[in-house]
Structure formats: C-alpha cells, structure tokens
Scaffold this motif. Structure first.
Motif, PDB file in Angstrom:
ATOM      1  N   LEU A 149     -33.614  23.456  34.210  1.00  0.00           N
ATOM      2  CA  LEU A 149     -34.460  22.767  33.226  1.00  0.00           C
ATOM      3  C   LEU A 149     -35.871  23.344  33.218  1.00  0.00           C
ATOM      4  O   LEU A 149     -36.458  23.568  32.144  1.00  0.00           O
ATOM      5  CB  LEU A 149     -34.504  21.267  33.542  1.00  0.00           C
ATOM      6  CG  LEU A 149     -33.212  20.469  33.309  1.00  0.00           C
ATOM      7  CD1 LEU A 149     -33.361  19.053  33.846  1.00  0.00           C
ATOM      8  CD2 LEU A 149     -32.875  20.438  31.822  1.00  0.00           C
ATOM      9  N   LEU A 150     -36.424  23.592  34.394  1.00  0.00           N
ATOM     10  CA  LEU A 150     -37.783  24.128  34.475  1.00  0.00           C
ATOM     11  C   LEU A 150     -37.867  25.532  33.882  1.00  0.00           C
ATOM     12  O   LEU A 150     -38.862  25.897  33.239  1.00  0.00           O
ATOM     13  CB  LEU A 150     -38.251  24.154  35.927  1.00  0.00           C
ATOM     14  CG  LEU A 150     -38.500  22.784  36.576  1.00  0.00           C
ATOM     15  CD1 LEU A 150     -38.790  22.936  38.059  1.00  0.00           C
ATOM     16  CD2 LEU A 150     -39.647  22.057  35.882  1.00  0.00           C
ATOM     17  N   SER A 151     -36.822  26.331  34.083  1.00  0.00           N
ATOM     18  CA  SER A 151     -36.840  27.713  33.591  1.00  0.00           C
ATOM     19  C   SER A 151     -36.852  27.804  32.071  1.00  0.00           C
ATOM     20  O   SER A 151     -37.176  28.853  31.504  1.00  0.00           O
ATOM     21  CB  SER A 151     -35.637  28.478  34.146  1.00  0.00           C
ATOM     22  OG  SER A 151     -34.426  27.950  33.639  1.00  0.00           O
ATOM     23  N   GLN A 152     -36.490  26.697  31.398  1.00  0.00           N
ATOM     24  CA  GLN A 152     -36.523  26.689  29.940  1.00  0.00           C
ATOM     25  C   GLN A 152     -37.948  26.610  29.393  1.00  0.00           C
ATOM     26  O   GLN A 152     -38.196  26.976  28.241  1.00  0.00           O
ATOM     27  CB  GLN A 152     -35.705  25.511  29.405  1.00  0.00           C
ATOM     28  CG  GLN A 152     -34.223  25.593  29.737  1.00  0.00           C
ATOM     29  CD  GLN A 152     -33.462  24.335  29.315  1.00  0.00           C
ATOM     30  OE1 GLN A 152     -33.979  23.508  28.537  1.00  0.00           O
ATOM     31  NE2 GLN A 152     -32.250  24.178  29.797  1.00  0.00           N
ATOM     32  N   LYS A 153     -38.889  26.152  30.234  1.00  0.00           N
ATOM     33  CA  LYS A 153     -40.275  25.977  29.783  1.00  0.00           C
ATOM     34  C   LYS A 153     -41.284  26.768  30.613  1.00  0.00           C
ATOM     35  O   LYS A 153     -42.372  27.076  30.115  1.00  0.00           O
ATOM     36  CB  LYS A 153     -40.663  24.493  29.828  1.00  0.00           C
ATOM     37  CG  LYS A 153     -39.903  23.621  28.848  1.00  0.00           C
ATOM     38  CD  LYS A 153     -40.423  22.184  28.906  1.00  0.00           C
ATOM     39  CE  LYS A 153     -39.716  21.289  27.909  1.00  0.00           C
ATOM     40  NZ  LYS A 153     -40.232  19.892  27.957  1.00  0.00           N
ATOM     41  N   TYR A 154     -40.923  27.068  31.865  1.00  0.00           N
ATOM     42  CA  TYR A 154     -41.893  27.685  32.770  1.00  0.00           C
ATOM     43  C   TYR A 154     -41.265  28.900  33.450  1.00  0.00           C
ATOM     44  O   TYR A 154     -40.041  28.968  33.628  1.00  0.00           O
ATOM     45  CB  TYR A 154     -42.343  26.682  33.842  1.00  0.00           C
ATOM     46  CG  TYR A 154     -42.863  25.381  33.287  1.00  0.00           C
ATOM     47  CD1 TYR A 154     -44.155  25.269  32.796  1.00  0.00           C
ATOM     48  CD2 TYR A 154     -42.035  24.245  33.253  1.00  0.00           C
ATOM     49  CE1 TYR A 154     -44.629  24.072  32.288  1.00  0.00           C
ATOM     50  CE2 TYR A 154     -42.498  23.041  32.742  1.00  0.00           C
ATOM     51  CZ  TYR A 154     -43.793  22.959  32.255  1.00  0.00           C
ATOM     52  OH  TYR A 154     -44.260  21.781  31.748  1.00  0.00           O
ATOM     53  N   GLY A 168     -47.308  27.852  35.670  1.00  0.00           N
ATOM     54  CA  GLY A 168     -47.671  27.242  34.398  1.00  0.00           C
ATOM     55  C   GLY A 168     -47.705  25.734  34.384  1.00  0.00           C
ATOM     56  O   GLY A 168     -47.952  25.127  33.333  1.00  0.00           O
ATOM     57  N   MET A 169     -47.453  25.077  35.528  1.00  0.00           N
ATOM     58  CA  MET A 169     -47.478  23.615  35.565  1.00  0.00           C
ATOM     59  C   MET A 169     -48.852  23.126  36.014  1.00  0.00           C
ATOM     60  O   MET A 169     -49.752  23.928  36.287  1.00  0.00           O
ATOM     61  CB  MET A 169     -46.373  23.092  36.492  1.00  0.00           C
ATOM     62  CG  MET A 169     -44.972  23.590  36.137  1.00  0.00           C
ATOM     63  SD  MET A 169     -43.634  22.717  36.984  1.00  0.00           S
ATOM     64  CE  MET A 169     -43.568  21.197  36.009  1.00  0.00           C
TER      65      MET A 169
END
Length: 320
Positions: A149-154, A168-169
């Motif tokens: 899930l995180l790899s989809q945005k970050y 990037g968080m």
C-alpha cells in the motif's frame, strides 16, 4: 575480571526495573500468554547498537502526555554528530521512536498512523523539529500488505537484508523485518522468535558467553531467557546434550543450564498441575451433565405418569 562500579550501578538499577538475568522464573508459561517480548526487544536494540553506547540514550516505554501512552523504545543521540555504525541505526536522526510487534501481532496502516501520532505528540511536547525525528517499526514477519500500500504513494526501498525505508512521509520511516536480517550480524534481534534453529541457538549462547560488559550481559540475559521460554523443546535438547554445542561451550554454560533445567521442570510441573485442574473441572462438568440428564429423565417419567393419570381420569369420566 572485576566489574566496573558504573556497571554494578547499572545492574542494580535495571534489576529494580525488572530486567533480570538469564532464565528468570517469572511468567514462564506461554499458555498464560505472558511472554515478555518487549523488554527483550529493547535489550536486543541496545546490544545491536552497543558500539555507540556512549553516544546514545535509551528510554524504554517513554510516557507521552498525562495519559498512559507509551513509546516502546525511544533512542536519542546525545550529540548531533554521533554516527551509528549498526545498519539498523544508520537511518537514525536525533530522536528515534521504535515500535515493536511480537510474532503474530498485526502491523497495519492503523499501526503506522498510531506511531505517527506518538511522534507528533512527542514533537509537540518537546519542541523537537519534525526533521529530527524518525519512526521505526519492527516485526519478525514482513508486512507485505502494508509495504504494498505504501509503495503506491511513496518510494519504498530495501537498504539491506530485512531493512526497508519509506520516503516522502511526515517522518522518515523504516521497517525492520527481524526474520530477514543477517543472522551473523543481528543475532540479538533475530532471536526474538518462536522458531529458532539449532545453529541460531548455538550462536546466541556463544554471543552471550563472549560478552564481558555487565550491562550487555544483562541485556543478553533477557534475550536468552525469552528464547528459552519460546523455544523450550530446542533448549531441552541442548541441555540433554543433543550435539548442537561444543563440549567447551556446554562447560562454560553449565551454571546457566542448571538453572534452566530447574525452570523447565517448574514449567512442566505447573503445566501438569493446570492439566490436572482442567481434568478435574471436566470431570465435575461431566458429573453435573449426568445429574442434569437424570433430572431430565425423572421429569420425563413424571410427565408420562401425569399423562397416564389424565387418560385414566378421562376414561372414568366417560364411564360415569
């Protein structure tokens, strides 16, 4: 070799806090679900980073605010220029919040948000810039769904075996998957498991024996104690001389093995006592069920007799 006074004071302080020597007697049975994973985790991190002992400060179960919110482990650099040599700490900034999940515990997006909330509250209470705070989440198994899930945005990258960084968080984030760490380099964190192999057990005990510093041996003792709790069959085999350790190492560990034999015997006795009590309870329950069945049979017989009397009364009334 005499133990330095500082180490003796450290030992006294840590004993008061409940961090004992190997094979302690408290909370021994897993069936009671009281295995002390978190103290062993904190000890493992301190051992992993012991090359930087003088430059780091550790705060176990750091309290946040007036309510009982606690960070599992807070690692603080004593000076900005401190360079942590262990690969799990090269990621660290000045203030580093670590959250540990024991084997079987979930590590989800909700967990990450909770730790972010801790980091935000810590920043608000201390005034530390958010650019000087990191978040580390530690678990034996890889959180595949969460990382996906995180790899989809970050950006998510692997920085070594079992070490994953997320950029990037709000705060820099790293995931430490202890089951994927290099066994030779990270024996302490790798030992937080219910599925220890013979080689890992031997490596853990050898590493424990080689330690000379008093505080390090206390930390290592916490881990050996947990390993013996959660891998009892393996340690029983070692004690019985199953061929997994050299004779020299067995001789060096003889006092610890003697204590472990007693503790394992106590565990078995306590388990046998619980099984006996359970069997007694089951027997009482069976007896109660038998009595209930008898009562139901008597009620059925009474109802049958009443029905027969009603029929006889009806026949008499017809005859009249």
């Amino acid at each position: 070799m005499a133990m330095p006074a500082d180490d003796r004071r450290t030992i006294k302080k840590r004993k008061r806090k409940g961090y004992g020597t190997p094979f302690r007697t408290v909370n021994r049975l897993e069936i009671e679900n009281k295995v002390q994973w978190h103290p062993a985790f904190c000890s493992a991190v301190e051992l992993e980073l012991r090359e930087n002992r003088e430059g780091l400060e550790y705060d176990r179960e750091h309290n946040l605010g007036r309510k009982p919110l606690q960070v599992d482990l807070l690692v603080i650099k004593k000076s900005p220029g401190e360079t942590v040599r262990n690969e799990i700490g090269t990621f660290f900034l000045g203030h580093n919040i670590m959250e540990y999940k024991s084997p079987g515990d979930a590590l989800s997006m909700d967990t990450l948000y909770k730790v972010f909330a801790y980091a935000c509250l810590y920043k608000a209470e201390t005034g530390i810039p958010e650019t000087d705070i990191t978040v580390s989440l530690v678990r034996e198994g890889k959180p595949l769904k969460l990382l996906g899930l995180l790899s989809q945005k970050y950006p998510v990258g692997e920085r070594g075996n079992g070490i994953y960084h997320v950029g990037g968080m709000l705060f820099p984030v790293q995931f430490i998957v202890t089951g994927e760490l290099d066994p030779a380099a990270h024996i302490w964190l790798r030992s937080l498991t219910r599925s220890m192999g013979h080689g890992e057990a031997e490596r853990l005990l050898e590493s424990y024996i080689r330690l000379e510093d008093g505080a390090d041996r206390l930390n290592a003792g916490s881990i050996v104690s947990l390993a013996s709790d959660t891998n009892q069959t393996l340690f029983e085999q070692i004690i019985k001389g199953g061929g997994f350790m050299s004779d020299a190492l067995k001789e060096m560990l003889n006092p610890e093995f003697a204590r472990l034999k007693v503790l394992l015997a106590d565990s078995k006795a306590e388990l046998a006592d619980k099984n006996a009590k359970l069997a007694d309870s089951e027997a009482k329950l069976a007896d109660s069920e038998a009595k209930l069945a008898d009562s139901r049979a008597e009620i059925a017989d009474s109802r049958a007799e009443i029905a027969a009397l009603k029929r006889q009364l009806a026949e008499l009334q017809k005859a009249d």
